[in-house]
Each structure stands twice: as structure tokens, then as C-alpha cells.
Design an enzyme around this catalytic site. Structure first.
Site, PDB file in Angstrom:
ATOM      1  N   HIS A 198     -11.675   9.889  33.847  1.00  0.00           N
ATOM      2  CA  HIS A 198     -12.167   9.492  32.515  1.00  0.00           C
ATOM      3  C   HIS A 198     -12.189  10.708  31.607  1.00  0.00           C
ATOM      4  CE1 HIS A 198     -13.551   5.223  32.948  1.00  0.00           C
ATOM      5  NE2 HIS A 198     -13.132   5.537  34.148  1.00  0.00           N
TER       6      HIS A 198
ATOM      7  N   TYR B  43     -21.991   3.898  26.423  1.00  0.00           N
ATOM      8  CA  TYR B  43     -23.436   4.084  26.392  1.00  0.00           C
ATOM      9  C   TYR B  43     -23.912   3.473  25.077  1.00  0.00           C
ATOM     10  CZ  TYR B  43     -23.131   7.440  30.246  1.00  0.00           C
ATOM     11  OH  TYR B  43     -22.931   8.037  31.468  1.00  0.00           O
TER      12      TYR B  43
ATOM     13  N   PRO C 107     -30.889   8.301  35.380  1.00  0.00           N
ATOM     14  CA  PRO C 107     -29.437   8.183  35.587  1.00  0.00           C
ATOM     15  C   PRO C 107     -28.573   8.317  34.328  1.00  0.00           C
ATOM     16  CG  PRO C 107     -30.496   6.041  35.788  1.00  0.00           C
ATOM     17  CD  PRO C 107     -31.588   7.045  35.659  1.00  0.00           C
TER      18      PRO C 107
ATOM     19  N   LYS D 227     -26.203  12.564  36.581  1.00  0.00           N
ATOM     20  CA  LYS D 227     -26.247  13.919  37.134  1.00  0.00           C
ATOM     21  C   LYS D 227     -26.773  14.005  38.573  1.00  0.00           C
ATOM     22  CE  LYS D 227     -24.398  16.125  33.854  1.00  0.00           C
ATOM     23  NZ  LYS D 227     -22.984  15.966  34.122  1.00  0.00           N
TER      24      LYS D 227
ATOM     25  N   TYR E  44     -21.820  16.835  29.963  1.00  0.00           N
ATOM     26  CA  TYR E  44     -21.413  15.628  30.696  1.00  0.00           C
ATOM     27  C   TYR E  44     -20.374  15.972  31.774  1.00  0.00           C
ATOM     28  CZ  TYR E  44     -20.737  10.646  31.472  1.00  0.00           C
ATOM     29  OH  TYR E  44     -20.720   9.402  32.049  1.00  0.00           O
TER      30      TYR E  44
HETATM   31  C1  PHB Z   1     -22.597   4.114  37.158  1.00  0.00           C
HETATM   32  O1  PHB Z   1     -21.423   3.724  37.031  1.00  0.00           O
HETATM   33  O2  PHB Z   1     -23.310   3.718  38.081  1.00  0.00           O
HETATM   34  C2  PHB Z   1     -23.155   5.061  36.162  1.00  0.00           C
HETATM   35  C3  PHB Z   1     -22.336   5.627  35.224  1.00  0.00           C
HETATM   36  C4  PHB Z   1     -22.852   6.500  34.299  1.00  0.00           C
HETATM   37  C5  PHB Z   1     -24.212   6.764  34.291  1.00  0.00           C
HETATM   38  C6  PHB Z   1     -25.048   6.204  35.232  1.00  0.00           C
HETATM   39  C7  PHB Z   1     -24.523   5.341  36.182  1.00  0.00           C
HETATM   40  O3  PHB Z   1     -24.720   7.600  33.354  1.00  0.00           O
END
Ligand code: PHB
Ligand code: APR
Length: 393
Positions: free
Chosen positions: A75, A204, A296, A300, A388
Site C-alpha cells: 500500500h 480512515y 489500533p 502500530k 505511518y
Molecule cells: C486492520 O486491517 O486490521 C487495520 C488496519 C489499519 C489500522 C488498524 C487495523 O490502523
């Protein structure tokens, strides 16, 4: 009592313990892993799935990166939306070519267990009542029960990789330990579903109804989350209700693209930030969730466990080469410096993206303004992207 003599005794076969064991093995250092649960339980745990390049590099070093290289999805950026407006954060452009790899932690754990067993490594499941003794001596010990029989491991060092609820942090004297914690007034309701990802990147989404995350696991499986109350019962959320709520929180232009499918996992994750300092007592060293938890947002958790393991491996290798304790003496300080930066990032992402409730009006406006600023400024976007993709080890 059956006694095993080994260089490093590791408690816990999550990603931290397993990765440490494999990296030590490559350096010719022997270890045993004592795990409380059975293999199926450990391999079945569902967690996040975004790997920094540094984590991928460590998996390769440990000799377990092959399936991740084949199946992991690169990604190059992510999307952030504020209600109906969607912005792209292009990691590669902002960080000089860096990206992340989407590959489930569940798969990382399976690859590590397979590698451990394939090389004849000592990995013991179903260890009950693991207890730590003589931490301040130069021969610490672990005792446990296996099928009711007592066992003992005598080692040079103990690695406490037993997660947030483990015994290693608890074995530290309360007078030494300092704990920093923030509990958020919400959780994430997450689903895994059989559906093809229709977005090229994760979204997000900040929305007045609460945060939502559009994520994925593979070309056939999606992973989505919606902000919920921390005591939410997943039973109160039939699949249709989850899909409807997710759709509402995504930008209008993406709502019709959402493809639904059979939901095969649904659970609620509480959100907290937690750090225990120091990460060492005598000859025991903590790594991963045993010492810290991040919310989450930003994914991280696993990556931080990996950087702890990197520092601890280096320190142990240096000890066995030189017999000097300097590297191990510096481990906690070195690991904590990076942990606090990741804590800051996870807290920052969490605060900008979530709805903290109506009673929080001024702060909520400031958090919204912060996100709007970050997205409107190249400096702001670069800061987000740099964190990130992962700060250097
Ligand atoms: C996930 O795909 O589980 C996931 C992806 C990004 C995040 C948290 C969880 O910030
Ligand atoms: N004795 C032996 N094993 C134990 C004990 C105990 N008393 N207590 C816990 N364990 C085991 C757990 O069963 C688990 O398998 O320790 C392991 C800890 O693994 P994780 O919780 O996955 O922690 P860690 O390896 O540090 O991985 C960090 O996991 O929670 C996510 O977000 C986190 O992604 C991050 C990663």
C-alpha cells in the site's frame, strides 16, 4: 522435575516471542518458548494487519518473509475522509518511496510457528502456571506445569513476551514499575467478511456518527471497523446493521461502491494507550504488549513489538559476543524512545479521527481543525506519512 538448560527463556508465543526466538536462532543463541494456550488458539487470534517495511525486513531476516512477499499487498498510501471529502496521503511521494504491506498478524503468527517447528526449535504450548524465579541472579529460572507435571527452565536471560495480561510485568517490583495509561471512551467493532476490496487503499473516516475504517486482508477478504461504545455487545450488531453504519460513515462518493459479503468474524476491541517503564528488571526484559499497548488507529501494535525484538536481539547478540552487559543495560531506554513516538502517533491519529462525545465540544473542534490542517499542508501530510510507514529503528 524435568530441567532444561538454555540461553534465553521466552514467555509467550505471540509475534514478539516467536520473532525473537527465530532471530536468536539465526545468531546461534538457543531459546525455549513457553506458551500458556494451545497452538490453534494462538493461530486463530485476529489482530491488525499493516506491516512497516522495518517489520517486513525483520521477518525476512528471521527467514519467514516468503509468504508475506507473495501474498502481502503493498500500500503506497491511504485515504482520510472528513465526512464526504476524501483526501489521499501518498506515502511514497511524501517519504521518498516508503510504503506499508497489508498482511494479517494471524498469518505472521502462523508463518513464525511453522518456521519454528520446521527448524526443530523448542516451542511448548499448554504451559500452565508459568512462574519466574531468581530474576536478580545470573541464572534466572522459569517453572511451569505441563499435563500436571512440573518442569523447570534454567537460563541466562528471560524475555517477557507474554502480552498485556502476562506474568512477566507482574513479576517486577511495584516500587520499580511506573505505568502510564489512557483509556478512551470508545472501542472498535470489527468485522472480517468474504468480499473483494473495492478501494485501492485503506480509508480512515472521521464522521459525526463516529470513526470508521475500511481495510482489507486479501483479494477476497475485507476488514472493517466502526467506532462503538466500549461495552458494546457484538450480538447487538447483526451484519446488516454493521454494513449500514459503515456505509453511512464513508464519504458519499464511496458509499455505493461498498461490496458486502458473509461476515465470519465480529468482535469489539477496547481502546487504550499504556506504557510500563522500565522494560527490564534484573535478567528479565519485556517486549511487545507485555510493556505497552497502543490504540489500533495507525496499526502500530505489531510493529512496535517487532522493533522491541530488534533491539533486544541486538543486545543479546552483543552480550554473547563480548560478555559485556552494556547493550542489555541500554535496551529499555532505547526501546522506550521509539515506543513513546509510536504512542504519540497512535494517540494523535485516535484523537483526530474519533468522536469523543457531545460533552467535549471545544476539544472536538480543535481535533477536527488539527485533522483539517494536516490534510491541507504538505508538512502535515509528511509528518503523518513518515510515522505511518514507520520511524527508523
Ligand atoms: C486492520 O486491517 O486490521 C487495520 C488496519 C489499519 C489500522 C488498524 C487495523 O490502523
Ligand atoms: N504464560 C505463558 N504464556 C502467556 C502467559 C503466561 N502466563 N500470559 C500470556 N501468554 C501468551 C499469550 O497466550 C500470547 O500467546 O503470551 C502471548 C502474548 O502474545 P500477544 O498478546 O500477541 O503479544 P505480543 O507478542 O507482544 O504481540 C504484540 O499483538 O496484541 C497485538 O497489538 C498487538 O500486534 C501487537 C502484537
Amino acid at each position: 522435575m524435568a530441567t532444561t538448560r538454555i540461553q534465553v527463556g521466552i514467555i509467550g508465543s505471540g509475534p514478539a516471542g516467536l520473532l525473537l526466538a527465530q532471530l536468536l536462532d539465526k545468531a546461534g543463541i538457543s531459546s525455549v518458548i513457553l506458551e500458556r494456550r494451545d497452538r490453534a488458539y494462538v493461530e486463530g487470534r485476529i489482530r491488525a494487519g499493516v506491516l512497516e517495511q522495518g517489520t517486513v525486513d525483520l521477518l525476512n531476516e528471521a527467514g519467514v518473509g516468503e509468504r508475506c512477499a507473495r501474498e502481502g499487498m503493498v500500500h503506497k498510501g491511504c485515504y482520510i475522509s472528513i465526512q464526504d471529502e476524501r483526501f489521499e496521503i501518498n506515502f511514497e511521494e511524501l517519504t521518498g518511496g516508503k510504503h506499508v504491506v497489508v498482511y494479517g498478524q494471524t498469518e505472521v503468527t502462523k508463518d513464525l510457528i511453522n518456521a519454528r517447528l520446521a527448524c526443530g526449535g523448542d516451542l511448548r504450548f499448554d504451559c500452565e502456571n508459568v512462574a519466574i524465579h531468581d530474576i536478580e541472579s545470573d541464572k534466572p529460572r522459569l517453572t511451569y506445569l505441563s499435563a500436571g507435571e512440573p518442569h523447570e527452565v534454567v537460563c541466562d536471560f528471560i524475555a517477557g513476551c507474554d502480552g498485556f495480561h502476562g506474568v512477566s510485568r507482574q513479576a517486577m517490583p511495584a516500587s520499580l514499575l511506573r505505568v502510564y495509561e489512557r483509556v478512551y471512551p470508545f472501542g472498535w467493532l470489527g468485522i472480517l467478511a468474504e468480499a473483494p476490496p473495492v478501494m485501492d487503499e485503506l480509508i480512515y473516516a472521521r464522521h459525526p456518527r463516529g470513526f470508521a475504517l475500511y481495510s482489507m486482508r486479501s483479494p477476497k477478504v475485507v476488514r472493517h471497523y466502526i467506532q462503538c461504545l466500549p461495552d458494546t455487545d457484538p450480538e447487538d450488531w447483526p451484519d446488516e446493521r454493521v454494513w449500514d453504519e459503515l456505509r453511512l460513515r464513508l464519504p458519499k462518493g464511496d458509499q455505493d461502491k461498498l461490496v458486502t459479503g458473509r461476515v465470519f468474524e465480529k468482535s469489539v476491541t477496547p481502546m487504550r494507550s499504556f506504557v510500563a517503564e522500565p522494560m527490564r528488571f534484573g535478567r528479565m526484559f519485556l517486549a511487545g504488549d507485555a510493556a505497552h499497548i497502543v490504540p489500533p488507529t495507525g496499526a502500530k501494535g505489531l510493529n512496535l513489538a517487532a522493533s522491541d525484538v530488534h533491539y533486544l536481539r541486538n543486545a543479546l547478540v552483543s552480550y554473547y559476543k563480548t560478555n559485556a552487559m552494556d547493550g542489555l543495560d541500554g535496551y529499555s531506554t532505547q526501546a522506550l524512545a521509539r515506543i513513546w513516538k509510536a504512542q504519540r502517533f497512535s494517540w494523535w491519529m485516535t484523537s483526530m479521527l474519533h468522536n469523543f462525545g457531545p460533552q467535549d465540544d471545544f476539544d472536538s473542534r480543535v481535533r477536527g481543525a488539527e485533522l483539517a490542517y494536516v490534510l491541507s499542508s504538505r508538512a502535515g501530510q509528511t509528518s503523518l506519512a513518515e510515522n505511518y510507514v514507520g520511524l527508523p529503528f
